[in-house]
Design a protein around this motif. Structure first.
Motif, PDB file in Angstrom:
ATOM      1  N   CYS A 172       0.811  -1.363   0.105  1.00  0.00           N
ATOM      2  CA  CYS A 172       0.139  -0.233  -0.243  1.00  0.00           C
ATOM      3  C   CYS A 172       1.340   1.294  -0.087  1.00  0.00           C
ATOM      4  O   CYS A 172       1.838   1.584   1.068  1.00  0.00           O
ATOM      5  CB  CYS A 172      -0.291   0.038   1.470  1.00  0.00           C
ATOM      6  SG  CYS A 172      -2.068   1.367   1.225  1.00  0.00           S
ATOM      7  N   ILE A 173       0.807   2.147  -0.861  1.00  0.00           N
ATOM      8  CA  ILE A 173       1.020   3.159  -1.031  1.00  0.00           C
ATOM      9  C   ILE A 173       0.747   4.301  -0.225  1.00  0.00           C
ATOM     10  O   ILE A 173       0.885   5.539  -0.254  1.00  0.00           O
ATOM     11  CB  ILE A 173       1.536   3.859  -2.671  1.00  0.00           C
ATOM     12  CG1 ILE A 173       0.569   4.185  -3.659  1.00  0.00           C
ATOM     13  CG2 ILE A 173       3.171   2.851  -2.470  1.00  0.00           C
ATOM     14  CD1 ILE A 173       0.725   4.721  -4.975  1.00  0.00           C
ATOM     15  N   HIS A 174      -0.545   4.313   0.095  1.00  0.00           N
ATOM     16  CA  HIS A 174      -1.345   5.030   0.955  1.00  0.00           C
ATOM     17  C   HIS A 174      -1.737   6.658   0.280  1.00  0.00           C
ATOM     18  O   HIS A 174      -2.056   7.654   0.957  1.00  0.00           O
ATOM     19  CB  HIS A 174      -0.195   5.952   2.028  1.00  0.00           C
ATOM     20  CG  HIS A 174       0.092   5.129   3.128  1.00  0.00           C
ATOM     21  ND1 HIS A 174       1.250   4.867   3.734  1.00  0.00           N
ATOM     22  CD2 HIS A 174      -0.628   3.239   3.322  1.00  0.00           C
ATOM     23  CE1 HIS A 174       1.823   3.584   3.882  1.00  0.00           C
ATOM     24  NE2 HIS A 174       0.855   2.880   4.066  1.00  0.00           N
ATOM     25  N   CYS A 175      -2.614   5.635  -0.666  1.00  0.00           N
ATOM     26  CA  CYS A 175      -3.011   7.358  -1.735  1.00  0.00           C
ATOM     27  C   CYS A 175      -4.525   7.212  -1.003  1.00  0.00           C
ATOM     28  O   CYS A 175      -5.045   8.180  -1.945  1.00  0.00           O
ATOM     29  CB  CYS A 175      -2.728   6.586  -3.601  1.00  0.00           C
ATOM     30  SG  CYS A 175      -3.994   5.322  -3.524  1.00  0.00           S
ATOM     31  N   LYS A 176      -5.072   6.485  -0.496  1.00  0.00           N
ATOM     32  CA  LYS A 176      -6.128   6.534   0.116  1.00  0.00           C
ATOM     33  C   LYS A 176      -7.537   6.048  -1.260  1.00  0.00           C
ATOM     34  O   LYS A 176      -8.794   7.266  -0.642  1.00  0.00           O
ATOM     35  CB  LYS A 176      -6.714   8.425   0.471  1.00  0.00           C
ATOM     36  CG  LYS A 176      -7.315   8.232   1.931  1.00  0.00           C
ATOM     37  CD  LYS A 176      -7.428   9.454   2.513  1.00  0.00           C
ATOM     38  CE  LYS A 176      -8.054   9.453   3.734  1.00  0.00           C
ATOM     39  NZ  LYS A 176      -8.537  11.058   3.692  1.00  0.00           N
ATOM     40  N   CYS A 178      -8.508   3.783  -1.597  1.00  0.00           N
ATOM     41  CA  CYS A 178      -9.972   2.894  -1.000  1.00  0.00           C
ATOM     42  C   CYS A 178     -10.064   3.526  -0.646  1.00  0.00           C
ATOM     43  O   CYS A 178     -12.181   3.442  -0.227  1.00  0.00           O
ATOM     44  CB  CYS A 178      -9.516   1.651  -1.666  1.00  0.00           C
ATOM     45  SG  CYS A 178      -7.605   1.831   0.210  1.00  0.00           S
ATOM     46  N   CYS A 221      -7.121   0.325  -7.052  1.00  0.00           N
ATOM     47  CA  CYS A 221      -6.354   0.195  -6.280  1.00  0.00           C
ATOM     48  C   CYS A 221      -4.895   0.949  -7.361  1.00  0.00           C
ATOM     49  O   CYS A 221      -4.894  -0.141  -8.295  1.00  0.00           O
ATOM     50  CB  CYS A 221      -5.272  -0.371  -5.184  1.00  0.00           C
ATOM     51  SG  CYS A 221      -4.165  -0.919  -4.163  1.00  0.00           S
ATOM     52  N   VAL A 223      -1.429  -0.007  -6.932  1.00  0.00           N
ATOM     53  CA  VAL A 223      -0.519  -0.853  -6.801  1.00  0.00           C
ATOM     54  C   VAL A 223      -1.492  -2.179  -6.279  1.00  0.00           C
ATOM     55  O   VAL A 223      -2.306  -2.218  -6.286  1.00  0.00           O
ATOM     56  CB  VAL A 223       0.604  -0.267  -6.069  1.00  0.00           C
ATOM     57  CG1 VAL A 223       0.607   0.426  -6.114  1.00  0.00           C
ATOM     58  CG2 VAL A 223      -0.327  -0.718  -4.419  1.00  0.00           C
ATOM     59  N   ALA A 225      -1.931  -3.927  -3.941  1.00  0.00           N
ATOM     60  CA  ALA A 225      -2.397  -3.755  -2.813  1.00  0.00           C
ATOM     61  C   ALA A 225      -3.644  -4.886  -2.554  1.00  0.00           C
ATOM     62  O   ALA A 225      -4.004  -5.293  -1.431  1.00  0.00           O
ATOM     63  CB  ALA A 225      -1.490  -2.414  -1.871  1.00  0.00           C
ATOM     64  N   LEU A 226      -4.594  -4.174  -3.183  1.00  0.00           N
ATOM     65  CA  LEU A 226      -6.105  -4.515  -3.420  1.00  0.00           C
ATOM     66  C   LEU A 226      -6.097  -5.415  -4.332  1.00  0.00           C
ATOM     67  O   LEU A 226      -5.656  -5.078  -5.796  1.00  0.00           O
ATOM     68  CB  LEU A 226      -6.443  -3.546  -2.840  1.00  0.00           C
ATOM     69  CG  LEU A 226      -6.822  -2.607  -1.920  1.00  0.00           C
ATOM     70  CD1 LEU A 226      -7.625  -1.254  -1.965  1.00  0.00           C
ATOM     71  CD2 LEU A 226      -7.181  -3.834  -0.330  1.00  0.00           C
TER      72      LEU A 226
END
Ligand code: SF4
Ligand code: SF4
Ligand code: FES
Length: 724
Positions: A172-176, A178, A221, A223, A225-226
């Motif tokens: 997760c790159i915390h792009c928010k 999701c 997402c 990346v 991550a999801l």
């Protein structure tokens, strides 16, 4: 508004974001957190640009530089690069991207290095490999070499957020995106960041993610991550055959892309259709595709000595010829599923005409049509009042529920540019204010009822007259609904199964009167995915004919993609994708293709003609209904004029006056004229997740199957950067 990007001047509408100005100029800027249908928040800091604007003197004139005719407004540059997604382009603004600014190029490369500080480089094993925005952008805008010589952050790599979504917390790159998606689109605050800084991770409240629209976070997402747990580890992105088509599991008709590999349907992702589903699809549409590759009938079967045996098409035609030899063709019932295409419908209509049969029907359908100005999905999203009458949108037309939610947050539809939908629409805000007072729900409880300002509960079981509750209001709530409709400028009434199943005799007139009186547009949700289209063909029982409800009284029947669990009195032919309960009772079973493998046209709930495109799935000798009917005609010794797609499309042009060749992916709304209606004698209960669709667990994505065989374990322990 004039804006200058990398020296090119362009004209843009006021309110355009700087990132859209860059793309409108044909330039590029990397971005991870911005998304066309989500609020811009500037979380990833990747879309950096240099920007400057002219400034005015106190007397209103511009501060100028240069002399005489060469004088022009002086540009005051911001001292640092700025995030383009949260900045509004203004009159006279100048923008420099990495193509012309070293400062920007260096800042972006630095930002990329910072993002990669804690992102594992599992590209060779990550399912997003080949479709990962981080991978692509690191290649284009990063330094190209790693300076890190330390072990990166470690976190849970196979963390199930639900049965359908797996989270790799390390990636997760915390792009928010999701988190914002759940808050802003389905209006469910179920995901959030936990902890701070480098320890931040995404998680849900206890109970996981609600089923309905959760799959969309796997698409957005940026990346790996999801991930879609139904498709995980099934294939790499470049191995898939990507086929953009239309979902036909419900009447919305969302744009989807079917990803197939080695003849199997492995994954479905959402396509963009601004008019219909924007960028979202429901979980049934995304995950309910297992049936397309499991347990398929791949060849015809004929009953020999009481048992169904595999055979060839030629022998199946011979068996039909023999079995139907003593049946009057006019007694042969013809029944088709309502997800059949217009081409298949017109083929069946043509054959029915040729045989002179009166027993024709399609199912599911409702006994009555609505004759009032029809609302589109965009009308729903931009309405100032929506009244839902007897509908559970989650079962009947899930993405319509999202468009109602869009109406509740102000009906902002991002503008369209030549580069596509605006990447950052600055009118969209995080945690948007909702307008529950614009929504009224009459009928049994549903998820959307929880968002409605006015609720009138009329239980289905009580047999209550829902339309009557609105037209002759007896309670304060019902009066408030009528007032909401009357006071609104662009009201929409949505009609669902509970009113359309058993309308009173005056129903159609009452609805058109209501529409005229209040100026409302009406969106009646059809019973089946293409009931709307098929209703314009004469596919209902004619005088004296047997409808679908009386199929078992028919002397003989041909049943396509319907599973009533019963057969006709005499010879019965079933055309289906699977050996259903009905197929087990048949004399001849013909293998059918699914709608993922068809070319053809369907008409969605708005009346929009949408194209189906064929995916490369392995279905053996399965055939669509058009070709199957040609085989049936051959067995009956008649020559039907529809023998394939081209002849069906030519007949459609003649019959309905529509040209369905080369329809755009986003479809077109076109009137198809008169509808054919008839009583049904059956009640239709919308049920989106049928037994066939329920996805089977993907064994390869079960973490218990992921234990590494010690023979293949690499000797990495103790090495700097060894997890890369
Ligand atoms: S899980 Fe994906 S979408 Fe969610 S914040 Fe992390 S990177 Fe963004
Ligand atoms: S809303 Fe309907 S058409 Fe859209 S993805 Fe879901 S089932 Fe398919
Ligand atoms: S800061 Fe993420 S796209 Fe602009």
């Amino acid at each position: 508004m004039k804006v200058v990007v990398d020296g090119h001047e362009l004209d843009l509408p006021a309110g355009t974001s700087a990132i859209d100005a860059v793309f409108a100029a044909g330039r590029d800027v990397p971005y991870f957190c911005a998304h066309s249908y989500l609020s811009p928040v500037g979380a990833c800091r990747m879309c950096l640009i240099e920007s400057g604007s002219p400034r005015k003197n106190p007397d209103g004139t511009f501060v100028m530089e240069g002399e005489g005719d060469a004088a022009k407004p002086k540009i005051f540059w911001f001292p640092k690069p700025m995030a383009a997604c949260t900045m509004q382009a203004t009159e006279g603004m100048h923008i420099r991207t990495a193509a012309t600014s070293e400062v920007v190029a260096k800042s972006q490369a630095g930002m990329m290095e910072f993002t990669l500080l804690n992102h594992p480089l599992d590209c060779p094993t990550c399912d997003k490999g080949g479709a990962c925005e981080l991978q692509d952008r690191a290649f284009e805008y990063g330094y190209g070499a790693s300076r890190f010589g330390f072990d990166r952050r470690h976190a849970d790599k196979h963390y199930p957020l639900s049965d359908f979504i797996i989270l790799d917390q390390e990636r997760c790159i915390h792009c928010k995106r999701c988190v914002r998606y759940f808050e802003e689109v389905p209006g469910q605050e179920v995901l959030d960041f936990i902890e701070r800084g480098g320890h931040t991770f995404i998680d849900t409240e206890e109970g996981g993610l609600p089923v309905g629209f959760q799959g969309n976070i796997a698409d957005i997402c940026p990346v790996g991550a999801l991930l879609d747990n139904v498709a995980r580890f099934r294939g790499r992105n470049w191995e898939y055959d990507h086929n953009p088509t239309t979902c036909t599991l419900c009447p919305v008709g969302c744009s989807i892309t079917v990803d197939a590999r080695n003849g199997r349907l492995e994954r479905i992702v959402a396509g963009e259709n601004r008019e219909v589903n924007e960028a979202w699809i429901c979980d049934a549409g995304r995950f309910g595709h297992g049936f397309a590759s499991e347990g398929r009938l791949t060849g015809p079967l004929v009953r020999v000595n009481g048992e169904l045996r595999e055979t060839t098409w030629d022998d199946a035609i011979a068996a039909m010829r023999q079995g139907l030899a003593y049946t009057n063709p006019a007694d042969l019932g013809l029944y088709l599923g309502s997800d059949s295409t217009l081409e298949e419908g017109v083929a069946l209509e043509a054959l029915a005409g040729l045989l002179g049969t009166r027993s024709v029907d399609h199912w599911p359908r409702y006994p009555v049509g609505v004759n009032a100005p029809a609302a589109t999905m965009t009308d729903v999203a931009t309405a100032d009042a929506v009244v839902i009458l007897g509908a559970d949108l989650g079962e009947e037309a899930p993405v319509l529920e999202l468009r109602v939610m869009e109406m509740l947050r102000g009906g902002i539809i991002p503008p369209e540019f030549p580069h596509g939908t605006a990447i950052a629409d600055l009118r969209l805000v995080e945690r948007p204010a909702r307008h529950p007072e614009r929504l009224a729900v009459i009928g049994p409880d549903s998820r959307l009822a929880g968002h409605a300002g006015i609720r009138v509960t009329v239980e289905r079981a009580s047999g209550g007259d829902l339309l009557g509750a609105l037209l002759n209001p007896r309670t304060d709530e019902a009066r408030a609904v009528l007032k909401l409709l009357t006071d609104a400028k662009q009201p929409v009434v949505i009609l669902g199964a509970d009113v359309l199943n058993s309308p009173s005799g005056a129903f159609a007139t009452q609805i058109s009167d209501l529409a005229m009186r209040t100026g409302a547009k009406v969106l009646a949700i059809p019973a089946g995915p293409n009931s709307n289209g098929l209703s314009h063909l004469n596919l209902v029982p004619r005088m004296g004919g047997l409808g679908y409800a009386r199929l078992s009284d028919a002397p003989a029947a041909f049943i396509s993609r319907l599973d009533p669990g019963k057969r006709a009195r005499g010879f019965t032919v079933v055309h289906d994708t699977h050996l259903t309960d009905t197929a087990r009772l048949a004399d001849v079973v013909l293998p059918a293709v699914t709608n993922y493998e068809k070319r053809g046209t369907i008409v969605n709930l708005e009346g929009r003609l949408l194209p189906l495109r064929q995916s490369a799935l392995n279905a053996g000798e399965a055939a669509d209904l058009t070709r199957t009917l040609a085989a049936l005609a051959e067995a009956l010794g008649v020559r039907t004029k529809v023998r394939g797609l081209k002849s069906a499309q030519a007949l459609l042009r003649e019959r309905l006056g529509v040209n369905v060749e080369n329809l755009p992916e986003s479809g077109v709304i076109q009137s198809l004229g008169q509808r054919h209606e008839a009583p049904t004698g059956l009640r239709h209960t919308p049920n989106l997740w049928t037994e066939r669709m329920v996805p089977k667990p993907n064994p390869s994505s079960d973490p218990r199957h992921l234990t590494i065989d010690p023979r293949w374990e690499l000797p990495m322990a103790g090495q700097p950067g060894g997890d890369d």
